[in-house]
Motif scaffolding. Structure first.
Motif, mmCIF file in Angstrom:
data_model
loop_
_atom_site.group_PDB
_atom_site.id
_atom_site.type_symbol
_atom_site.label_atom_id
_atom_site.label_comp_id
_atom_site.label_asym_id
_atom_site.label_seq_id
_atom_site.Cartn_x
_atom_site.Cartn_y
_atom_site.Cartn_z
ATOM 1 N N ALA A 1 3.666 -4.565 4.409
ATOM 2 C CA ALA A 1 2.558 -3.869 5.063
ATOM 3 C C ALA A 1 3.094 -3.010 6.209
ATOM 4 O O ALA A 1 4.112 -3.335 6.822
ATOM 5 C CB ALA A 1 1.539 -4.872 5.588
ATOM 6 N N TRP B 1 -7.612 0.729 2.789
ATOM 7 C CA TRP B 1 -6.528 -0.005 3.464
ATOM 8 C C TRP B 1 -7.027 -1.284 4.105
ATOM 9 O O TRP B 1 -6.376 -2.332 4.014
ATOM 10 C CB TRP B 1 -5.878 0.904 4.518
ATOM 11 N N TYR C 1 0.880 -1.172 0.000
ATOM 12 C CA TYR C 1 0.000 0.000 0.000
ATOM 13 C C TYR C 1 0.913 1.216 0.000
ATOM 14 O O TYR C 1 2.019 1.184 0.561
ATOM 15 C CB TYR C 1 -0.888 -0.016 1.246
ATOM 16 N N VAL D 1 -4.959 -4.625 2.511
ATOM 17 C CA VAL D 1 -3.940 -5.353 3.273
ATOM 18 C C VAL D 1 -4.419 -6.751 3.681
ATOM 19 O O VAL D 1 -3.690 -7.737 3.486
ATOM 20 C CB VAL D 1 -3.478 -4.520 4.492
#
Length: 297
Positions: free
Chosen positions: A131, A174, A46, A178
């Motif tokens: 992450a 998000w 991300y 993730v």
């Protein structure tokens, strides 16, 4: 060094995911059918979650720790951004540019897992996913948007509200993106790592990544990779920190340090108590049963 003009387009949606102008819509549309080779490596994260750090580690592992072979090559050339365009050369979308690139091809991406090339999801190539705790991501992302040219931005409060909106969040929500990668952590071609773990044990993660890539490095070479992948070493390296490169800095930034702090817990200097409580509530709801935990300081 020649830097192509980036054809800035408005933010756009592709299959429900909101993208920023730095992403090229043509490139995103080409990704699904991108032909993946067995030795391709995708460095995925991300946005503002350790992508640059992981790119440098992977790049140096393939160079066997020899910084002299890559120190003059910008990181965005060594590990190009798949869903963007070749601003250092042709100006073409990278899925087209990479068709004729020599092996091994190293690529970075901020795409959610379900938008990766179909062949990668079928097990071809290798995917390293990094992450980072969501609170530090929000702060780092805000600072990037404030300092980079041509990006939609706003106050910290405005960007915070956008980030926690599933429809408005750039690069996907998000709490969807993730966990989706986490669910594939046991796939043979996926390595899931965390920014906070790398901060605590960089050498161990260099070894882990090298092993995943099938690369055997001597202790001396591993030490060289580690030395050149510390935050301070990368911050001072214009091949990585493009704001140290006058030509690139003029093109893409207003007044911005690309590698700003690289810390765990900087969110405490930014989030209000109400914002922190809001994130904790979303986190409890969305991450329940996922089995993925983060360190926040």
């Amino acid at each position: 060094m020649s830097v192509a003009t980036h054809p800035i387009c408005p933010p756009f949606y592709f299959k429900g995911v909101h993208f920023m102008p730095l992403v090229d819509k043509r490139a995103v549309e080409l990704v699904d059918s991108f032909e993946v080779r067995d030795d391709d490596v995708f460095v995925s994260a991300y946005v503002k979650s350790g992508t640059t750090w992981t790119q440098q580690i992977v790049s140096l592992i393939f160079a066997e720790g020899d910084i002299s072979t890559v120190s003059k090559i910008p990181l965005m050339v060594r590990v190009p951004w798949l869903e963007s365009i070749d601003i250092m050369g042709t100006g073409e979308p990278f899925p087209n540019v990479l068709k004729n690139a020599p092996c091994p091809r190293l690529m970075k991406t901020h795409l959610p897992y379900h938008l990766l090339p179909s062949q990668a999801k079928e097990g071809k190539g290798k995917i390293i996913y990094c992450a980072r705790n969501v609170k530090d991501v929000i702060v780092s992302f805000h600072n990037m948007r404030t300092g980079a040219k041509d990006l939609p931005t706003g106050t910290f409060d405005e960007n915070f509200q956008e980030f926690i909106s599933p429809e408005q969040a750039y690069f996907g929500f998000w709490w969807d993106v993730v966990p989706e990668y986490w669910r594939h952590k046991d796939d043979n071609n996926v390595l899931f790592i965390k920014f906070e773990d790398m901060k605590r044990d960089l050498r161990g993660h260099v070894v882990k990544i090298a092993n995943f890539l099938g690369k055997t490095l001597s202790d001396q070479r591993i030490d060289e990779v580690v030395t050149n992948c510390t935050f301070s070493a990368m911050k001072d390296n214009p091949a990585i920190n493009f704001t140290k490169n006058p030509a690139l800095k003029q093109k893409v930034t207003k007044d911005y340090e690309f590698l700003r702090k690289g810390e765990v817990g900087d969110w405490k200097n930014w989030l209000s108590e109400e914002q922190n409580q809001t994130l904790d509530a979303i986190y409890r709801e969305k991450m329940e049963g996922v089995g993925l935990n983060f360190e926040f300081e």
